[in-house]
Design an enzyme around this catalytic site. Sequence first.
Site, PDB file in Angstrom:
ATOM      1  CD  GLU A 263      -2.877  -1.157   2.384  1.00  0.00           C
ATOM      2  OE1 GLU A 263      -2.903  -0.172   3.130  1.00  0.00           O
ATOM      3  OE2 GLU A 263      -3.596  -2.149   2.534  1.00  0.00           O
ATOM      4  CG  HIS A 284      -5.947   0.424   4.836  1.00  0.00           C
ATOM      5  ND1 HIS A 284      -4.781  -0.270   5.041  1.00  0.00           N
ATOM      6  CD2 HIS A 284      -6.652   0.296   5.994  1.00  0.00           C
ATOM      7  CE1 HIS A 284      -4.768  -0.786   6.257  1.00  0.00           C
ATOM      8  NE2 HIS A 284      -5.900  -0.456   6.855  1.00  0.00           N
TER       9      HIS A 284
HETATM   10  O1  LIG Z   1      -5.844  -1.443  11.739  1.00  0.00           O
HETATM   11  C1  LIG Z   1      -6.838  -0.732  11.636  1.00  0.00           C
HETATM   12  O2  LIG Z   1      -7.528  -0.405  12.615  1.00  0.00           O
HETATM   13  C2  LIG Z   1      -7.259  -0.271  10.292  1.00  0.00           C
HETATM   14  O3  LIG Z   1      -6.428  -0.809   9.320  1.00  0.00           O
HETATM   15  C3  LIG Z   1      -7.271   1.213  10.179  1.00  0.00           C
HETATM   16  O4  LIG Z   1      -6.022   1.696  10.460  1.00  0.00           O
HETATM   17  P1  LIG Z   1      -5.722   3.276  10.403  1.00  0.00           P
HETATM   18  O5  LIG Z   1      -6.990   3.992  10.242  1.00  0.00           O
HETATM   19  O6  LIG Z   1      -5.046   3.609  11.683  1.00  0.00           O
HETATM   20  O7  LIG Z   1      -4.779   3.503   9.327  1.00  0.00           O
END
Ligand SMILES: O=C(O)[C@H](O)COP(=O)(O)O
Length: 311
Positions: A263, A284
């Site tokens: 990513e 994501h």
């Molecule tokens: O692990 C998580 O909770 C999700 O992938 C979201 O992660 P982030 O919003 O902190 O990037």
Amino acid sequence: MIVITEFMDEEAIRSGLDGFEVLYDPSLVDRPDDLAVVVGQADALIVRNRTQVRGALLDAARNLKAVGRLGVGLDNIDMAACAARGIAVYPASGANDTSVAEYVITTAMLLLRGAYGATSEVAGGAWPRNRLVGREIAGKRLGLVGFGSIARETARRAAALGMTICAYDPHLPPSAEAWTQPWGRVEAQPLNSLLTEADVISLHVPLTDETRGMVDGTAIARMKKDAVVINAARGGVVDENALAAALRAGHLGGAALDVFEDEPLDADRGSIFAGIPNLILTPHIAGVTVESNVRVSWVTVDNIRRHLTGA
Ligand SMILES: O=C(O)[C@H](O)COP(=O)(O)O
């Protein structure tokens, strides 16, 4: 000083970290050299999933006492190295469950029904009724791979929609209370039979040595020809090439991928998915909504404040 390397709710910083020296710079995640300098003065670090808390960064973080994670996945943090250095790590457990659960239910319904991508055709005078006859979610079998708190929130919503729920979780003994939820019972199932029998398969496992490549070509071949696969967990759990090939071969009913092995997904790598119609790709974002951003931010500032003040 508290160094924050990725975006979060700014009101939580203002109110929750009042009285602390805070460096909030969401672009730091993309400036590793600058981050390595400022982290030397950090008592605490607050990150999302992109900041790699390991190696040179930890070596430079001489005063670091705590890491606040604005989410739950910990694969971007070298937990053993943090433990060896006495650095506490605080995930925002539970704070984005609802967002991910809603993502899973939404993509499952979109992919089963398959009727929502015809706006320009219909506006243009086409009437593709026969092609857009899709499936209901009611009565379908949901197979959850991993049965932690996000999976349980997903299961509760799925049960309300009339699905039957089964889950595979080798870390949850058959006697665990979690199998009996307030709304009903979840069937514990071995992975292979879950993959064979489920209509919707949703992944809810962290990325570890145990789960890396878990959904490979062999696992996908076990699935029903019209099964829907949803990955809002971690990219490395699914073999992306095998999934794309199965979709192209018509061996699956559809897939939704919110996470990828690398990513951000670059255009070159993304080309393996080009032109696949029954595929939803998102960047994501399953766990990130306006509401969850506020919740994860407050959970995290509370954790860090408590750790630094001892109160
Ligand atoms: O692990 C998580 O909770 C999700 O992938 C979201 O992660 P982030 O919003 O902190 O990037």
